[in-house]
Design an enzyme around this catalytic site. Sequence first.
Site, PDB file in Angstrom:
ATOM      1  N   ASP A  59      41.704  26.573  71.438  1.00  0.00           N
ATOM      2  CA  ASP A  59      42.171  26.894  70.084  1.00  0.00           C
ATOM      3  C   ASP A  59      43.277  25.881  69.769  1.00  0.00           C
ATOM      4  O   ASP A  59      43.738  25.137  70.643  1.00  0.00           O
ATOM      5  CB  ASP A  59      42.691  28.346  70.057  1.00  0.00           C
ATOM      6  CG  ASP A  59      43.117  28.796  68.661  1.00  0.00           C
ATOM      7  OD1 ASP A  59      42.746  28.152  67.668  1.00  0.00           O
ATOM      8  OD2 ASP A  59      43.839  29.825  68.569  1.00  0.00           O
TER       9      ASP A  59
ATOM     10  N   ARG B 147      46.016  40.903  58.035  1.00  0.00           N
ATOM     11  CA  ARG B 147      46.415  39.713  58.804  1.00  0.00           C
ATOM     12  C   ARG B 147      47.921  39.608  58.659  1.00  0.00           C
ATOM     13  O   ARG B 147      48.426  39.351  57.554  1.00  0.00           O
ATOM     14  CB  ARG B 147      45.704  38.457  58.301  1.00  0.00           C
ATOM     15  CG  ARG B 147      46.295  37.195  58.910  1.00  0.00           C
ATOM     16  CD  ARG B 147      45.420  35.981  58.737  1.00  0.00           C
ATOM     17  NE  ARG B 147      44.266  36.037  59.631  1.00  0.00           N
ATOM     18  CZ  ARG B 147      43.488  35.002  59.923  1.00  0.00           C
ATOM     19  NH1 ARG B 147      43.732  33.824  59.388  1.00  0.00           N
ATOM     20  NH2 ARG B 147      42.467  35.134  60.737  1.00  0.00           N
TER      21      ARG B 147
ATOM     22  N   GLN C 281      37.926  38.167  66.217  1.00  0.00           N
ATOM     23  CA  GLN C 281      37.411  36.858  66.615  1.00  0.00           C
ATOM     24  C   GLN C 281      36.657  36.928  67.935  1.00  0.00           C
ATOM     25  O   GLN C 281      35.580  36.354  68.097  1.00  0.00           O
ATOM     26  CB  GLN C 281      38.589  35.876  66.748  1.00  0.00           C
ATOM     27  CG  GLN C 281      38.179  34.495  67.183  1.00  0.00           C
ATOM     28  CD  GLN C 281      37.344  33.786  66.135  1.00  0.00           C
ATOM     29  OE1 GLN C 281      37.732  33.721  64.988  1.00  0.00           O
ATOM     30  NE2 GLN C 281      36.184  33.265  66.517  1.00  0.00           N
TER      31      GLN C 281
ATOM     32  N   CYS D 200      37.570  29.130  67.795  1.00  0.00           N
ATOM     33  CA  CYS D 200      37.595  30.078  66.666  1.00  0.00           C
ATOM     34  C   CYS D 200      37.669  29.383  65.318  1.00  0.00           C
ATOM     35  O   CYS D 200      37.315  29.968  64.304  1.00  0.00           O
ATOM     36  CB  CYS D 200      38.751  31.052  66.839  1.00  0.00           C
ATOM     37  SG  CYS D 200      40.381  30.267  66.736  1.00  0.00           S
TER      38      CYS D 200
ATOM     39  N   HIS E 275      43.866  38.684  68.240  1.00  0.00           N
ATOM     40  CA  HIS E 275      42.842  38.413  67.214  1.00  0.00           C
ATOM     41  C   HIS E 275      41.523  39.037  67.696  1.00  0.00           C
ATOM     42  O   HIS E 275      40.561  38.324  67.994  1.00  0.00           O
ATOM     43  CB  HIS E 275      42.716  36.898  67.020  1.00  0.00           C
ATOM     44  CG  HIS E 275      42.003  36.492  65.773  1.00  0.00           C
ATOM     45  ND1 HIS E 275      41.539  37.397  64.826  1.00  0.00           N
ATOM     46  CD2 HIS E 275      41.651  35.255  65.305  1.00  0.00           C
ATOM     47  CE1 HIS E 275      40.954  36.731  63.845  1.00  0.00           C
ATOM     48  NE2 HIS E 275      41.007  35.449  64.114  1.00  0.00           N
TER      49      HIS E 275
ATOM     50  N   ARG F  42      31.273  35.969  62.700  1.00  0.00           N
ATOM     51  CA  ARG F  42      32.400  36.755  62.208  1.00  0.00           C
ATOM     52  C   ARG F  42      31.910  37.818  61.224  1.00  0.00           C
ATOM     53  O   ARG F  42      32.400  38.951  61.240  1.00  0.00           O
ATOM     54  CB  ARG F  42      33.440  35.837  61.534  1.00  0.00           C
ATOM     55  CG  ARG F  42      34.190  34.915  62.479  1.00  0.00           C
ATOM     56  CD  ARG F  42      35.045  35.674  63.484  1.00  0.00           C
ATOM     57  NE  ARG F  42      36.007  36.559  62.842  1.00  0.00           N
ATOM     58  CZ  ARG F  42      37.182  36.186  62.342  1.00  0.00           C
ATOM     59  NH1 ARG F  42      37.562  34.913  62.438  1.00  0.00           N
ATOM     60  NH2 ARG F  42      37.992  37.053  61.772  1.00  0.00           N
TER      61      ARG F  42
HETATM   62  N1   CP Z   1      39.096  32.005  63.093  1.00  0.00           N
HETATM   63  C1   CP Z   1      39.746  32.525  62.033  1.00  0.00           C
HETATM   64  O1   CP Z   1      40.268  33.655  62.083  1.00  0.00           O
HETATM   65  O2   CP Z   1      39.744  31.742  60.944  1.00  0.00           O
HETATM   66  P1   CP Z   1      40.587  31.960  59.607  1.00  0.00           P
HETATM   67  O3   CP Z   1      42.031  31.710  59.937  1.00  0.00           O
HETATM   68  O4   CP Z   1      40.028  30.948  58.655  1.00  0.00           O
HETATM   69  O5   CP Z   1      40.380  33.366  59.129  1.00  0.00           O
HETATM   70  N1  NVA Z   2      45.759  30.833  67.021  1.00  0.00           N
HETATM   71  C1  NVA Z   2      45.447  30.536  65.633  1.00  0.00           C
HETATM   72  C2  NVA Z   2      44.168  31.184  65.253  1.00  0.00           C
HETATM   73  C3  NVA Z   2      43.723  30.926  63.844  1.00  0.00           C
HETATM   74  C4  NVA Z   2      42.464  31.629  63.512  1.00  0.00           C
HETATM   75  C5  NVA Z   2      46.592  30.989  64.741  1.00  0.00           C
HETATM   76  O1  NVA Z   2      47.121  32.080  64.950  1.00  0.00           O
HETATM   77  O2  NVA Z   2      46.960  30.233  63.849  1.00  0.00           O
END
Ligand code: CP
Ligand code: NVA
Length: 309
Positions: free
Chosen positions: A228, A110, A140, A267, A137, A295
Site C-alpha cells: 500500500d 470514513r 478493503q 488497495c 480498513h 469492492r
Molecule cells: N482503496 C480505497 O479505499 O480507495 P479509496 O480511498 O479511493 O476509497
Molecule cells: N493506507 C491508505 C489507504 C487508502 C485507501 C490511507 O489510509 O490513505
Amino acid sequence: MSQVRHFIDLWRLAPEDVRAILEDAKRRKAARVGKPKGWVDLDAPGRDRVLAMIFEKNSTRTRFSFDAAIRQLGGSGIIATASDMQLGRGEPVEDTARVLSRMVDAVMIRANRHEDVERFAQVSSIPVINGLTDKSHPCQILADLQTYEEHRGSVTGKTFAWVGDGNNVCASFIHAAPKLGFKLKIATPAQYHPDLYDLTRAQQDGADVKIVETPQEACEGADCVVTDTWVSMGDLDYDARMDAFEAYQVDDALMALANPDAVFLHCLPAHRGEEVTDSVIDGPQSLIWDEAENRIHAQKAVLAWCLKG
Ligand code: CP
Ligand code: NVA
C-alpha cells in the site's frame, strides 16, 4: 442496541460471519454477470433502506462502491462530506449518530480517528460500517480476500506477504488472518510496525502472523504479495517515510521470491515507482482491477449482513 450489527473491525466478527460475508459477495457477483450496473439483485435486501455515507477523507473506490452497492441492493444512498456537515463545525459525534439513527437505516463512515467511529456506534441504533479509519480498513480486506479466492481458491493455509507500512490496511489483514486461517508475514521498518496489540491478539487467536526482518523474507514462498502507499491520508512525515521505505518497493526481484503462481494486490490508489514498480502493478501477477471491482461486491455483502441484523 446489542442487536445492531456494526461492521467496524474484522477481529470483532465470528469467523463464520466473515466467511459468510465473503461467500455472499461471490454469489452476488456471479448472479449479476452480464447485467447492467444499475440492475437490482433479485433478493433486494436493501429495498426501502437508506444508507448514509460520511467522508472525512478523500475516496474514489469506497465512495462509488458503497453508493453503487446500496442501489444494487434495492436501496438508496446519501453521501456527505463531513466538512459540509455540522460534524465539521464540532457537533458531537454522538449527537450526529442519534440524529442519523432517526433518518436513515445504516451509515458508512470514513473517519480520521477510529475512536470517532466507535463513539458513533456506541449510541447508534442503526448499523455503522467502517469505510476506513487511521486504524483499519476492513471493507478493503474482504475485497482483497475475495479476489485471491476467485483466482487461486481458499485463502486458508496460504501465505500472504505484507511489504511496506504497517498501516490501517495491514491492520485489517492482521484482523482477518485468524478468522480465515491464512498466514501473514509482515516486513516493515521498525518505526512503522503494525500495532503490536493487533498482532498479539491475532496470535492468541491462533493465527500464524509475524513480523519478519526483510521484504525478501516476507516474500519468500508467499502466495500473495500485498503493499500500500507509504504515506497514508493524515500522515505528515512524508520525507522520513520516503527514506524509511526505500528498500521496501515491491519489484520484479521481490515477486520472483514468491511462489510461481503468487498474485499481487494493492488497495489503490497506488504510487507507481514508490511502493511498487510499473512492471509489477501492471504485470501478469497483478489482480488490482478485479480487486477494485470487488469492492462493490464485498460492500454489498457487508451491507446485506448489517441490514439482516
Ligand atoms: N482503496 C480505497 O479505499 O480507495 P479509496 O480511498 O479511493 O476509497
Ligand atoms: N493506507 C491508505 C489507504 C487508502 C485507501 C490511507 O489510509 O490513505
